[in-house]
Enzyme design. Structure first.
Site, PDB file in Angstrom:
ATOM      1  N   SER A   1       0.826  -1.205   0.000  1.00  0.00           N
ATOM      2  CA  SER A   1       0.000   0.000   0.000  1.00  0.00           C
ATOM      3  C   SER A   1       0.864   1.262   0.000  1.00  0.00           C
ATOM      4  O   SER A   1       1.680   1.456   0.900  1.00  0.00           O
ATOM      5  CB  SER A   1      -0.901   0.019   1.243  1.00  0.00           C
ATOM      6  OG  SER A   1      -1.389   1.324   1.496  1.00  0.00           O
TER       7      SER A   1
ATOM      8  N   ARG B   1     -10.423  -0.245 -10.911  1.00  0.00           N
ATOM      9  CA  ARG B   1     -11.301   0.887 -10.616  1.00  0.00           C
ATOM     10  C   ARG B   1     -11.577   1.704 -11.865  1.00  0.00           C
ATOM     11  O   ARG B   1     -10.822   1.668 -12.844  1.00  0.00           O
ATOM     12  CB  ARG B   1     -10.653   1.772  -9.537  1.00  0.00           C
ATOM     13  CG  ARG B   1     -10.533   1.057  -8.208  1.00  0.00           C
ATOM     14  CD  ARG B   1      -9.721   1.853  -7.198  1.00  0.00           C
ATOM     15  NE  ARG B   1      -9.482   1.032  -6.005  1.00  0.00           N
ATOM     16  CZ  ARG B   1      -8.617   1.349  -5.061  1.00  0.00           C
ATOM     17  NH1 ARG B   1      -7.908   2.461  -5.146  1.00  0.00           N
ATOM     18  NH2 ARG B   1      -8.456   0.552  -4.020  1.00  0.00           N
TER      19      ARG B   1
ATOM     20  N   ASP C   1      -3.889   9.984   5.955  1.00  0.00           N
ATOM     21  CA  ASP C   1      -4.294  11.356   6.231  1.00  0.00           C
ATOM     22  C   ASP C   1      -5.168  11.485   7.466  1.00  0.00           C
ATOM     23  O   ASP C   1      -5.631  12.576   7.795  1.00  0.00           O
ATOM     24  CB  ASP C   1      -5.017  11.954   5.016  1.00  0.00           C
ATOM     25  CG  ASP C   1      -6.243  11.154   4.600  1.00  0.00           C
ATOM     26  OD1 ASP C   1      -6.371   9.983   5.012  1.00  0.00           O
ATOM     27  OD2 ASP C   1      -7.071  11.692   3.839  1.00  0.00           O
TER      28      ASP C   1
ATOM     29  N   TRP D   1      -9.109   5.538   9.190  1.00  0.00           N
ATOM     30  CA  TRP D   1      -8.696   4.947   7.919  1.00  0.00           C
ATOM     31  C   TRP D   1      -7.865   5.957   7.139  1.00  0.00           C
ATOM     32  O   TRP D   1      -8.296   7.090   6.907  1.00  0.00           O
ATOM     33  CB  TRP D   1      -9.932   4.566   7.094  1.00  0.00           C
ATOM     34  CG  TRP D   1      -9.629   4.169   5.684  1.00  0.00           C
ATOM     35  CD1 TRP D   1      -8.643   3.329   5.244  1.00  0.00           C
ATOM     36  CD2 TRP D   1     -10.315   4.622   4.510  1.00  0.00           C
ATOM     37  NE1 TRP D   1      -8.674   3.221   3.872  1.00  0.00           N
ATOM     38  CE2 TRP D   1      -9.683   3.998   3.397  1.00  0.00           C
ATOM     39  CE3 TRP D   1     -11.391   5.480   4.293  1.00  0.00           C
ATOM     40  CZ2 TRP D   1     -10.116   4.216   2.086  1.00  0.00           C
ATOM     41  CZ3 TRP D   1     -11.819   5.697   2.995  1.00  0.00           C
ATOM     42  CH2 TRP D   1     -11.194   5.061   1.900  1.00  0.00           C
ATOM     43  N   GLY D   2      -6.689   5.559   6.749  1.00  0.00           N
ATOM     44  CA  GLY D   2      -5.874   6.355   5.855  1.00  0.00           C
ATOM     45  C   GLY D   2      -4.732   7.082   6.530  1.00  0.00           C
ATOM     46  O   GLY D   2      -4.813   7.473   7.694  1.00  0.00           O
TER      47      GLY D   2
END
Length: 199
Positions: A12, A55, A186, A183-184
């Site tokens: 990731s 995607r 950021d 999540w993430g």
């Protein structure tokens, strides 16, 4: 003492952009941190997500822009299309699981080194030689790349099952012992604010 389960994938880019900050945040607030590498493609397929290549083009374009901005914000170099992505994340995940059990080196540095190898150094993190280099650089025995493979496979599967059961749908994903979820990359500031009691 608070505890954080850190669900992540070694392939990731957003895990890469976390660097060692999750460990720094945990240490600053007296929290413990458990690293839980997961099979992210399995998590995507079971929680309504898709692999990046599958995607819609508009989502792929946005991801590319977002990665560029996130890399600039963190000051980390990032190769937009690494030579070895996607690659098999299992071997590097098993090594991290073995290193966590071994405890002799710097686990945060190992995770950062493996993800950096993929996203900033154009190296194949499925390669035993790359994994051994990352283990050694983080203060672990290189032999961990070849030890505990069955236990690593079992823990990797268990982490993935737990992730789906607990509502993880991407990486990185942080769950505190009070069931607060972030999540993430950021959302690391939000995790830190929560641990500090500001949110």
């Amino acid at each position: 003492m608070a505890h954080i389960d850190y669900y992540f994938a070694t392939i990731s880019p957003y895990t890469y952009l976390c660097g060692v900050r999750p460990a720094e945040i945990a240490a600053a607030h007296g929290a413990t941190l458990t690293y839980r590498p997961i099979d992210l493609m399995q998590v995507f397929s079971r929680t309504g997500g898709q692999a990046p290549a599958d995607r819609h083009p508009s989502r792929q374009d946005y991801r590319a822009q977002d990665l560029r901005r996130r890399a600039m914000a963190t000051g980390k170099p990032l190769i937009p299309k690494p030579a070895f992505f996607p690659t098999n994340p299992a071997p590097s995940s098993y090594a991290i699981i073995a290193a966590q059990a071994d405890g002799s080196g710097d686990l945060a540095a190992l995770v950062a080194g493996i993800t950096r190898a993929c996203w900033a150094e154009d190296r194949d993190i499925a390669s035993d030689d790359v994994i051994r280099d990352c283990l050694t650089a983080a203060g672990f025995p290189a032999a961990l790349a070849d030890s505990g493979l069955l236990a690593g496979a079992e823990a990797y599967h268990r982490n993935t099952e737990d992730a789906v059961r607990l509502g993880v749908f991407g990486a990185p994903f942080f769950i505190t012992d009070s069931d607060e979820r972030f999540w993430g990359q950021d959302r690391l500031d939000d995790l830190e604010s929560y641990l500090a009691g500001r949110t």
